[in-house]
Design an enzyme around this catalytic site. Sequence first.
Site, short mmCIF file in Angstrom:
data_model
loop_
_atom_site.label_atom_id
_atom_site.label_comp_id
_atom_site.label_asym_id
_atom_site.label_seq_id
_atom_site.Cartn_x
_atom_site.Cartn_y
_atom_site.Cartn_z
CB SER A 193 -1.00 0.09 1.43
OG SER A 193 -1.76 -1.15 1.25
CG HIS A 213 -3.23 -2.34 -3.24
ND1 HIS A 213 -2.06 -3.26 -2.99
CD2 HIS A 213 -3.14 -1.77 -2.11
CE1 HIS A 213 -1.57 -3.31 -1.78
NE2 HIS A 213 -2.45 -2.40 -1.18
CG HIS A 234 -5.13 -7.31 0.46
ND1 HIS A 234 -5.14 -6.46 -0.54
CD2 HIS A 234 -4.20 -7.21 1.41
CE1 HIS A 234 -3.96 -5.92 -0.42
NE2 HIS A 234 -3.49 -6.01 0.64
CE1 TYR A 292 -8.69 -5.55 1.93
CE2 TYR A 292 -6.86 -6.09 3.55
CZ TYR A 292 -7.39 -5.34 2.42
OH TYR A 292 -6.64 -4.43 2.08
CD GLU A 293 -8.42 -6.92 -2.55
OE1 GLU A 293 -8.91 -6.24 -3.65
OE2 GLU A 293 -7.16 -7.37 -2.24
CB ALA A 331 1.31 -0.25 4.71
CG MET A 385 -4.83 -6.43 7.20
SD MET A 385 -6.12 -5.11 6.82
CE MET A 385 -6.20 -4.10 8.13
CB SER A 386 -0.53 -8.34 2.86
OG SER A 386 0.42 -7.72 3.23
CG ASN A 388 -0.97 2.45 11.70
OD1 ASN A 388 -0.66 1.67 10.59
ND2 ASN A 388 -1.36 2.00 12.75
CG HIS A 424 -6.46 2.83 3.51
ND1 HIS A 424 -5.61 1.68 3.65
CD2 HIS A 424 -6.79 2.96 1.98
CE1 HIS A 424 -5.20 1.42 2.40
NE2 HIS A 424 -5.70 2.08 1.37
#
Length: 311
Positions: free
Chosen positions: A46, A81, A103, A105-106, A134, A237-238, A261, A286
Site C-alpha cells: 500500500s 493498489h 488480499h 479480505y477482498e 504497509a 493484512m498481507s 502508524n 487507511h
Amino acid sequence: MSDILDVSHQREAIAKAAAYLSGILEPHFKKTAKFEPPRTLIICGSGLGGISTKLSIDNPPPITIPYQDIPGFKKSTVPGHSGTLMFGSMNGSPVVLMNGRLHGYEGNTLFETTFPIRVLNHMGHVHNLIVTNAAGGINAKYQACDLMCIYDHLNIPGLAGQHPLRGPNLDEVGPRFLALSDAYDLELRKLLFKKWKELKIQRPLHEGTYTFVSGPTFETRAESKMIRMLGGDAVGMSTVPEVIVARHCGWRVLALSLITNTCVVDSPASALDESPVPLEKGKATHAEVLENGKIASNDVQNLIAAVMEEL
C-alpha cells in the site's frame, strides 16, 4: 474459484495463466536481444507502487498487464493498489512487479491471493521474492515512517486453519510439510542493511517479526497488546501467505515493512474516568497509511533498486 481446488484444477489454472503471459511477453520482447526472463518478483504494498518508477524505460521497454486480463487473476479493489503485472529491468536485472497485491479480505481465497506466485513459478525463471507492505508498529520503539526488515512472522489465520498450503499439495513444486524457520533469507537481509548504509538513509531500519492478521479492520487495543505479548513487532493484512507459497516454490525471500502508524496498546478510557483520554486518539486510518507511505516511499524505492543491482 472455490476455497479448495483439487490438484488437477490448480495445475490447469496455473498453466493457462502462464501460457497467456508467455503469449504476450514473447512478441513484446523478441525485438530486443537484451531481454532476459525475470528472476525476481517484487510485490508493492500500500502506497509503495512508486517502486515501478525504478524500472528502466528502454532496453527492454517495460510492459504492463492488468490483473483482470490474465486468466485466473482477480482484480485488486483496494485504494493504492493498481493491480498490474509489470515486466522489465531494474538496475540491469530482469524483474516483474506486482503493482498492488490481492488480499483475503477482498473476498479472495488464499489460492487466489497467491496465484500470481504459482503462475510465475510455473513459467520457470523467477527464484527471488522481494515483498513490501504497509504495517502498524507494535514494538514501542517503532515510529511512523520507520522501516522494518522482516526476519520472522506470526501467521494468526494460519494457526487457526486458514493456511495457503491447506488442501492437496502440489508435490512437483514443494513438500507437503514445509519448514519455515528459514523463511527470510539471511544473505538477502544482510544485503538490505548493506545498501541502507551505503545510501546513508537516515530513516531507521529495524529487524523484527511481522504478524499477519486477516483484516480488514485495524486491530483493537486488546489485540495489539496480545500481538506485542506474542512477540510481534509489526502487524499487517498481507505478505505471509505470499512468503509461504514462495518458499514452497523454493524461492529466496526478502521482506520489508514500512511502519505507517503506531498501534494503540493502552487500555481504552473507562466510563468511570473523570478526564478520559479520547478514544479517537491514535486511531488508525487507511488515509494515514497511504500518506505515510508517500513520505517514506522514496527511501523504499531507492533501497529496493539498490538491492536489485546485486540480484
